[in-house]
Motif scaffolding. Sequence first.
Motif, PDB file in Angstrom:
ATOM      1  N   LEU A  76      37.323-102.331 -98.398  1.00 35.73           N
ATOM      2  CA  LEU A  76      37.674-101.295 -97.414  1.00 35.73           C
ATOM      3  C   LEU A  76      37.121-100.237 -97.501  1.00 35.73           C
ATOM      4  O   LEU A  76      36.948 -99.862 -98.243  1.00 35.73           O
ATOM      5  N   ALA A  77      36.791-100.073 -96.130  1.00 33.89           N
ATOM      6  CA  ALA A  77      35.845 -98.687 -95.868  1.00 33.89           C
ATOM      7  C   ALA A  77      37.085 -97.735 -95.336  1.00 33.89           C
ATOM      8  O   ALA A  77      38.053 -98.079 -94.358  1.00 33.89           O
ATOM      9  N   PHE A  78      36.801 -96.441 -95.482  1.00 30.17           N
ATOM     10  CA  PHE A  78      37.463 -94.960 -95.494  1.00 30.17           C
ATOM     11  C   PHE A  78      36.765 -94.651 -94.154  1.00 30.17           C
ATOM     12  O   PHE A  78      35.792 -93.675 -94.938  1.00 30.17           O
ATOM     13  N   VAL A  79      36.997 -94.773 -93.184  1.00 28.98           N
ATOM     14  CA  VAL A  79      36.519 -93.233 -91.880  1.00 28.98           C
ATOM     15  C   VAL A  79      36.626 -93.204 -91.220  1.00 28.98           C
ATOM     16  O   VAL A  79      37.965 -92.864 -91.155  1.00 28.98           O
ATOM     17  N   GLY A  80      35.490 -91.798 -90.604  1.00 28.72           N
ATOM     18  CA  GLY A  80      36.747 -90.560 -90.139  1.00 28.72           C
ATOM     19  C   GLY A  80      35.545 -89.819 -89.178  1.00 28.72           C
ATOM     20  O   GLY A  80      34.447 -89.886 -89.284  1.00 28.72           O
ATOM     21  N   LYS A  81      36.311 -89.296 -88.306  1.00 27.82           N
ATOM     22  CA  LYS A  81      35.339 -88.152 -88.048  1.00 27.82           C
ATOM     23  C   LYS A  81      35.316 -86.690 -88.017  1.00 27.82           C
ATOM     24  O   LYS A  81      36.166 -86.411 -88.736  1.00 27.82           O
ATOM     25  N   VAL A  82      34.018 -86.940 -88.594  1.00 32.10           N
ATOM     26  CA  VAL A  82      33.050 -86.138 -88.593  1.00 32.10           C
ATOM     27  C   VAL A  82      33.486 -84.604 -88.359  1.00 32.10           C
ATOM     28  O   VAL A  82      34.022 -83.215 -88.965  1.00 32.10           O
ATOM     29  N   ASN A  83      34.163 -84.134 -86.927  1.00 32.53           N
ATOM     30  CA  ASN A  83      34.508 -82.885 -86.379  1.00 32.53           C
ATOM     31  C   ASN A  83      35.905 -82.338 -86.747  1.00 32.53           C
ATOM     32  O   ASN A  83      36.032 -81.500 -86.067  1.00 32.53           O
ATOM     33  N   GLU A  84      36.519 -83.231 -87.220  1.00 34.29           N
ATOM     34  CA  GLU A  84      37.968 -82.916 -87.174  1.00 34.29           C
ATOM     35  C   GLU A  84      38.401 -82.328 -88.605  1.00 34.29           C
ATOM     36  O   GLU A  84      37.754 -82.232 -90.123  1.00 34.29           O
TER      37      GLU A  84
END
Length: 261
Positions: A76-84
Amino acid sequence: MLPVKRWHQAIESRYSTRNYNGRPVEPEKLALLQKMCEEFRPADSVRAVLVEDSGSGVFKGAIGSYGKIKGNPAYLAFVGKVNEPDVQEMIGYLGEGLILEATALGLNTCWVGGMFKQEAAAKAVNLAAGEQVYALTPVGYGLENDTFEEKVMRGFKTERKRKPLGRLVSGMPESHWPDWVRAGLEAARPAPSAINRQPWRFEVQERQVVLSTDGKTDRFVARRLDCGIAMLHFELGALSLDVSLNRVLLPPPQVARFTLK
């Protein structure tokens, strides 16, 4: 809604596994994990991606191949928006939810926050503009007996040794803690963290609990990611008593405030 009972029960049986036996995960279990990836979206800034591949070109060892994830059929990969602003804590919250779901399905996992190849992981999950892979977990079935390497990487099974609550909690005396607070703190105490550092601190006040970081400097994995893991554990413990919680995210060094609805 959180599957409170299912995930709360999984807290005690979860442990980190880096070496797997290569056995494929049953399609029905992969389907359930995929469904959870689609449905568990605690914030718009984060998402989980199930990759049905070993990730042999993604995971790397602590020293060369030593400590590298081996034998897992999926991850599983956990992905996020860097500017949040709250992306780190929400990655921890999201990822731990998926890890507890995998645990409840009888699968083994391991938080991997630094020892992976960012570019290879990005290609595997088709990142959108402004996104980053923050952490991974292998998914599969562990070896029946730990290898020497596994014991070393797990600290010879010392990961269950956690700081006493007295070192993690301030504010109201323990004798005055409401039941929901005690249940939340006891569930947060065994939460996993990078090198078992437990960087979360809780302050118990008359009508609320405030979660903060310990204020120390990050080197590899952000402390706020670890605190996101503890945040989920705290909620699972408190909610196991059938209370209703409000949670408000706070700016650094604080992380979140919990109150009863």
